[in-house]
Design a protein around this motif. Structure first.
Motif, PDB file in Angstrom:
ATOM      1  N   GLU A 137      -3.198  -0.929  -6.953  1.00 30.43           N
ATOM      2  CA  GLU A 137      -4.069  -1.246  -5.840  1.00 30.43           C
ATOM      3  C   GLU A 137      -3.651  -2.560  -5.177  1.00 30.43           C
ATOM      4  OE1 GLU A 137      -8.348   0.613  -6.428  1.00 30.43           O
ATOM      5  OE2 GLU A 137      -7.899  -0.798  -8.046  1.00 30.43           O
ATOM      6  N   ALA A 182      -4.188   2.859  10.832  1.00 31.23           N
ATOM      7  CA  ALA A 182      -3.910   3.913   9.857  1.00 31.23           C
ATOM      8  C   ALA A 182      -3.867   5.270  10.538  1.00 31.23           C
ATOM      9  CB  ALA A 182      -4.971   3.902   8.752  1.00 31.23           C
ATOM     10  N   GLY A 213      -4.503   2.370  -2.994  1.00 28.91           N
ATOM     11  CA  GLY A 213      -5.585   2.037  -2.078  1.00 28.91           C
ATOM     12  C   GLY A 213      -5.619   0.562  -1.743  1.00 28.91           C
ATOM     13  N   GLU A 230      -2.930   5.142   4.069  1.00 30.54           N
ATOM     14  CA  GLU A 230      -3.101   4.119   3.042  1.00 30.54           C
ATOM     15  C   GLU A 230      -3.443   2.748   3.624  1.00 30.54           C
ATOM     16  OE1 GLU A 230       1.419   4.848   3.556  1.00 30.54           O
ATOM     17  OE2 GLU A 230      -0.449   5.989   3.542  1.00 30.54           O
ATOM     18  N   VAL A 246       0.828  -1.211   0.000  1.00 37.31           N
ATOM     19  CA  VAL A 246       0.000   0.000   0.000  1.00 37.31           C
ATOM     20  C   VAL A 246       0.858   1.254   0.000  1.00 37.31           C
ATOM     21  CG1 VAL A 246      -1.915  -1.173   1.131  1.00 37.31           C
ATOM     22  CG2 VAL A 246      -0.222   0.018   2.532  1.00 37.31           C
ATOM     23  N   GLY A 247       2.069   1.154   0.571  1.00 37.33           N
ATOM     24  CA  GLY A 247       2.926   2.330   0.637  1.00 37.33           C
ATOM     25  C   GLY A 247       3.597   2.664  -0.669  1.00 37.33           C
ATOM     26  N   GLY A 264       0.359   3.060  -3.690  1.00 35.66           N
ATOM     27  CA  GLY A 264      -0.463   4.238  -3.475  1.00 35.66           C
ATOM     28  C   GLY A 264      -1.841   4.204  -4.099  1.00 35.66           C
TER      29      GLY A 264
END
Length: 213
Positions: free
Chosen positions: A100, A61, A39, A68, A33-34, A37
């Motif tokens: 994603e 989060a 989602g 994210e 996710v990092g 980006g």
């Protein structure tokens, strides 16, 4: 499960493979996710909806300063009148693609329909992760997977062999979500809130019995 209880659970599991395994999987989730980006989509099976994991990831989060990690819960059945954040159906997986991350949580068989949608999402470029009961087809589709038991099991007899006890899926989800948030430094304000919350929990655990007047 709060931070204090997670810490106690880790103490019990010290020396087993679970601490390293859940932190490794949490690292895969955080990295996906990092770096991408795009989602995080979270989906369960037709008979299991991962509400608790969605809530814990949302908390992590906020506390860790990693927005994210907050997932979009994808549901097999969306009741009429559901609010927008709880009204995302399986059709969302058809739009999942590059950038994603799709996290599939399935204690039993995920079902052919879900597997087909996961396959399409991966083919379209999504990163697929799985927390499951060991389904081979789902593992074949996942870039990374972690297997747990689908339901709580009785503790093994004292003196039984083995250094890694079986854990149920709910417990593994708690360990993974906690590790996902801890593997990064919290934002200053969020960190202060987290430390305050931890202090309050410690006070509650060490407080004496209430006074009766």
């Amino acid at each position: 499960m709060d931070a204090v209880r997670v810490a106690l659970l880790r103490e019990v599991l010290a020396g087993t493979e679970w601490i390293q395994a859940t932190r490794r999987f949490a690292g895969s989730l955080r990295a996906a996710v990092g770096s991408h980006g795009g989602g995080l989509l979270l989906v369960g099976s037709a008979t299991y909806e991962p509400w608790h994991l969605a809530a814990h990831l949302d908390d992590e989060a906020a506390w860790s300063g990693l927005p994210e990690l907050s997932p979009t819960l994808v549901r097999h059945r969306v009741p009429g009148g559901a609010p927008s954040h709880l009204g995302v159906g399986l059709g969302r997986l058809a739009a999942a693609g590059r950038g994603e991350t799709l996290l599939v949580v399935a204690p039993g068989q995920p079902g052919a329909g879900l597997l087909e949608r996961v396959h399409d999402a991966r083919r379209n470029g999504a990163t697929v992760l799985a927390l499951d009961g060991g389904d081979r087809d789902l593992h074949a589709l996942a870039h990374d997977a972690l297997t747990a038991l689908p339901a709580p099991q009785p503790a093994p007899p004292e003196g039984a062999g083995g250094t890694s006890p079986d854990l149920d899926l709910d417990t593994v989800q708690h360990l993974v979500s906690a590790a996902a948030g801890e593997n990064s430094l919290p934002a200053p304000r969020r960190r202060r809130r987290f430390l305050d919350r931890l202090a309050r929990l410690a006070d509650e655990l060490t407080a004496g019995p209430p006074h009766h007047w």
